[in-house]
Motif scaffolding. Structure first.
Motif, PDB file in Angstrom:
ATOM      1  N   PRO A  84    -119.881  33.967  79.179  1.00  0.00           N
ATOM      2  CA  PRO A  84    -120.929  34.898  79.605  1.00  0.00           C
ATOM      3  C   PRO A  84    -120.704  36.317  79.085  1.00  0.00           C
ATOM      4  O   PRO A  84    -121.642  37.022  78.723  1.00  0.00           O
ATOM      5  CB  PRO A  84    -120.840  34.841  81.132  1.00  0.00           C
ATOM      6  CG  PRO A  84    -120.345  33.460  81.414  1.00  0.00           C
ATOM      7  CD  PRO A  84    -119.347  33.180  80.322  1.00  0.00           C
ATOM      8  N   LEU A  85    -119.435  36.740  79.019  1.00  0.00           N
ATOM      9  CA  LEU A  85    -119.115  38.083  78.540  1.00  0.00           C
ATOM     10  C   LEU A  85    -119.515  38.260  77.080  1.00  0.00           C
ATOM     11  O   LEU A  85    -120.066  39.300  76.693  1.00  0.00           O
ATOM     12  CB  LEU A  85    -117.608  38.334  78.708  1.00  0.00           C
ATOM     13  CG  LEU A  85    -117.118  39.781  78.688  1.00  0.00           C
ATOM     14  CD1 LEU A  85    -117.773  40.588  79.798  1.00  0.00           C
ATOM     15  CD2 LEU A  85    -115.607  39.826  78.817  1.00  0.00           C
ATOM     16  N   MET A  86    -119.275  37.249  76.255  1.00  0.00           N
ATOM     17  CA  MET A  86    -119.649  37.324  74.847  1.00  0.00           C
ATOM     18  C   MET A  86    -121.161  37.364  74.668  1.00  0.00           C
ATOM     19  O   MET A  86    -121.698  38.145  73.867  1.00  0.00           O
ATOM     20  CB  MET A  86    -119.087  36.115  74.089  1.00  0.00           C
ATOM     21  CG  MET A  86    -117.577  36.093  73.989  1.00  0.00           C
ATOM     22  SD  MET A  86    -117.010  34.526  73.249  1.00  0.00           S
ATOM     23  CE  MET A  86    -115.241  34.712  73.414  1.00  0.00           C
ATOM     24  N   VAL A  87    -121.839  36.523  75.435  1.00  0.00           N
ATOM     25  CA  VAL A  87    -123.298  36.458  75.348  1.00  0.00           C
ATOM     26  C   VAL A  87    -123.924  37.794  75.759  1.00  0.00           C
ATOM     27  O   VAL A  87    -124.842  38.307  75.106  1.00  0.00           O
ATOM     28  CB  VAL A  87    -123.831  35.312  76.236  1.00  0.00           C
ATOM     29  CG1 VAL A  87    -125.330  35.367  76.365  1.00  0.00           C
ATOM     30  CG2 VAL A  87    -123.397  33.966  75.665  1.00  0.00           C
ATOM     31  N   ALA A  88    -123.389  38.380  76.827  1.00  0.00           N
ATOM     32  CA  ALA A  88    -123.897  39.676  77.289  1.00  0.00           C
ATOM     33  C   ALA A  88    -123.591  40.766  76.267  1.00  0.00           C
ATOM     34  O   ALA A  88    -124.406  41.669  76.043  1.00  0.00           O
ATOM     35  CB  ALA A  88    -123.273  40.027  78.639  1.00  0.00           C
ATOM     36  N   ALA A  89    -122.419  40.694  75.633  1.00  0.00           N
ATOM     37  CA  ALA A  89    -122.040  41.694  74.636  1.00  0.00           C
ATOM     38  C   ALA A  89    -122.953  41.633  73.421  1.00  0.00           C
ATOM     39  O   ALA A  89    -123.331  42.671  72.860  1.00  0.00           O
ATOM     40  CB  ALA A  89    -120.587  41.482  74.210  1.00  0.00           C
ATOM     41  N   GLN A  90    -123.320  40.437  73.009  1.00  0.00           N
ATOM     42  CA  GLN A  90    -124.195  40.298  71.850  1.00  0.00           C
ATOM     43  C   GLN A  90    -125.561  40.945  72.104  1.00  0.00           C
ATOM     44  O   GLN A  90    -126.162  41.515  71.189  1.00  0.00           O
ATOM     45  CB  GLN A  90    -124.391  38.822  71.508  1.00  0.00           C
ATOM     46  CG  GLN A  90    -125.227  38.609  70.245  1.00  0.00           C
ATOM     47  CD  GLN A  90    -125.425  37.147  69.922  1.00  0.00           C
ATOM     48  OE1 GLN A  90    -125.760  36.347  70.799  1.00  0.00           O
ATOM     49  NE2 GLN A  90    -125.214  36.769  68.672  1.00  0.00           N
ATOM     50  N   ALA A  91    -126.015  40.867  73.335  1.00  0.00           N
ATOM     51  CA  ALA A  91    -127.333  41.413  73.678  1.00  0.00           C
ATOM     52  C   ALA A  91    -127.257  42.852  74.176  1.00  0.00           C
ATOM     53  O   ALA A  91    -128.289  43.482  74.427  1.00  0.00           O
ATOM     54  CB  ALA A  91    -127.990  40.537  74.739  1.00  0.00           C
ATOM     55  N   GLY A  92    -126.053  43.385  74.345  1.00  0.00           N
ATOM     56  CA  GLY A  92    -125.908  44.769  74.782  1.00  0.00           C
ATOM     57  C   GLY A  92    -126.194  45.014  76.246  1.00  0.00           C
ATOM     58  O   GLY A  92    -126.599  46.123  76.622  1.00  0.00           O
ATOM     59  N   HIS A  93    -125.955  44.009  77.078  1.00  0.00           N
ATOM     60  CA  HIS A  93    -126.254  44.134  78.513  1.00  0.00           C
ATOM     61  C   HIS A  93    -125.058  44.728  79.266  1.00  0.00           C
ATOM     62  O   HIS A  93    -124.221  44.011  79.823  1.00  0.00           O
ATOM     63  CB  HIS A  93    -126.636  42.773  79.087  1.00  0.00           C
ATOM     64  CG  HIS A  93    -127.900  42.209  78.522  1.00  0.00           C
ATOM     65  ND1 HIS A  93    -129.050  42.956  78.354  1.00  0.00           N
ATOM     66  CD2 HIS A  93    -128.201  40.955  78.068  1.00  0.00           C
ATOM     67  CE1 HIS A  93    -129.997  42.200  77.839  1.00  0.00           C
ATOM     68  NE2 HIS A  93    -129.506  40.990  77.652  1.00  0.00           N
ATOM     69  N   THR A  94    -125.016  46.040  79.295  1.00  0.00           N
ATOM     70  CA  THR A  94    -123.875  46.766  79.852  1.00  0.00           C
ATOM     71  C   THR A  94    -123.618  46.437  81.317  1.00  0.00           C
ATOM     72  O   THR A  94    -122.463  46.224  81.727  1.00  0.00           O
ATOM     73  CB  THR A  94    -124.092  48.281  79.699  1.00  0.00           C
ATOM     74  OG1 THR A  94    -124.355  48.577  78.320  1.00  0.00           O
ATOM     75  CG2 THR A  94    -122.863  49.057  80.151  1.00  0.00           C
ATOM     76  N   GLU A  95    -124.660  46.412  82.125  1.00  0.00           N
ATOM     77  CA  GLU A  95    -124.455  46.214  83.567  1.00  0.00           C
ATOM     78  C   GLU A  95    -123.966  44.802  83.889  1.00  0.00           C
ATOM     79  O   GLU A  95    -123.164  44.607  84.809  1.00  0.00           O
ATOM     80  CB  GLU A  95    -125.743  46.536  84.340  1.00  0.00           C
ATOM     81  CG  GLU A  95    -126.103  48.012  84.301  1.00  0.00           C
ATOM     82  CD  GLU A  95    -124.926  48.891  84.721  1.00  0.00           C
ATOM     83  OE1 GLU A  95    -124.284  48.599  85.758  1.00  0.00           O
ATOM     84  OE2 GLU A  95    -124.642  49.875  84.016  1.00  0.00           O
TER      85      GLU A  95
END
Length: 231
Positions: free
Chosen positions: A43-54
């Motif tokens: 999940p952390l990688m997926v969020a990082a790819q999309a730039g979802h900081t929160e």
């Protein structure tokens, strides 16, 4: 009743969408923050790819591994660096991400950021101790990556940080040869000013001047001759 596997998949989906509320509910319900998709992305990688900081902030607080690796040894910091998400790069570094970790091809976060021309990400990584002369499997350095792509400002940052302007890859190519070959005049100027050897030769015997002349890049060829290139 949902299984932990189902909840893990849903958490990956929530992370990809930037759904903070949904991710919070899933984590509270026991979803695995280290769940992976078919490529090994968390999940952390997926969020990082999309730039979802929160979402990232939430996952880190829940214990997500900032140094997790996918099937190709890619880390969350590499993903954020490639995307140029400076705030996330900073967040991962603060959480203990390995600034000089490399993937299966030897590519570091700095190389990822340099290839994509992300100036601020490059600046942050250098300030946090990134090795500017690290080499990938092909012998490429971050400066070679930036030079071949024409990212002049990144090349300037790297040379200022003492990147080796005369490093060669496994074929004997230098950053100057790559910039000349691809027609990146401003990068050529930066490299010459930083002390690049204008007469260095690749394994095939050719030079940056040969590269530029062969491609019809007369302005670059003139620059090289003015800097002492011969042949």
């Amino acid at each position: 009743m949902k299984s932990l596997i189902d909840e893990g998949r849903e958490l990956i989906d929530a992370a990809e969408k930037g759904d903070v509320a949904g991710a919070s509910v899933l984590i509270a319900a026991g979803a695995d923050v280290e769940a992976t998709d078919t490529g090994g992305w968390t999940p952390l990688m997926v969020a990082a790819q999309a730039g979802h900081t929160e979402v990232i902030r939430l996952l880190l607080a829940a214990g997500a591994d900032v140094n997790a690796r996918d099937d190709f040894e890619v880390t969350p910091l590499m993903v954020a660096s490639s995307g140029g998400f400076n705030d996330i790069v900073e967040m991962f570094l603060e959480a203990g991400a390995g600034v000089n970790d490399s993937d299966e091809n030897g590519t570091t976060p700095l190389m990822w950021a340099s290839t994509e021309g992300h100036v601020e990400a490059v600046r942050v990584l250098i300030e946090r101790g990134a090795e500017v002369n690290a080499r990938g499997a092909s012998g490429y350095t971050a400066l070679m990556d930036a030079s071949g792509k024409g990212h002049a400002e990144v090349a300037g940052l790297l040379t200022a940080a003492k990147a080796d302007v005369n490093a060669k890859d496994k074929n004997g190519l230098t950053a100057l040869m790559l910039a000349a070959m691809m027609g990146h005049e401003e990068v050529v100027r930066i490299l010459i000013a930083a002390g690049a050897d204008v007469n260095a030769r690749a394994d095939g015997g050719y030079t940056a001047l040969m590269d530029a002349s062969g491609k019809g890049r007369e302005d670059i060829a003139r620059l090289l001759r003015e800097a002492g290139a011969i042949g």
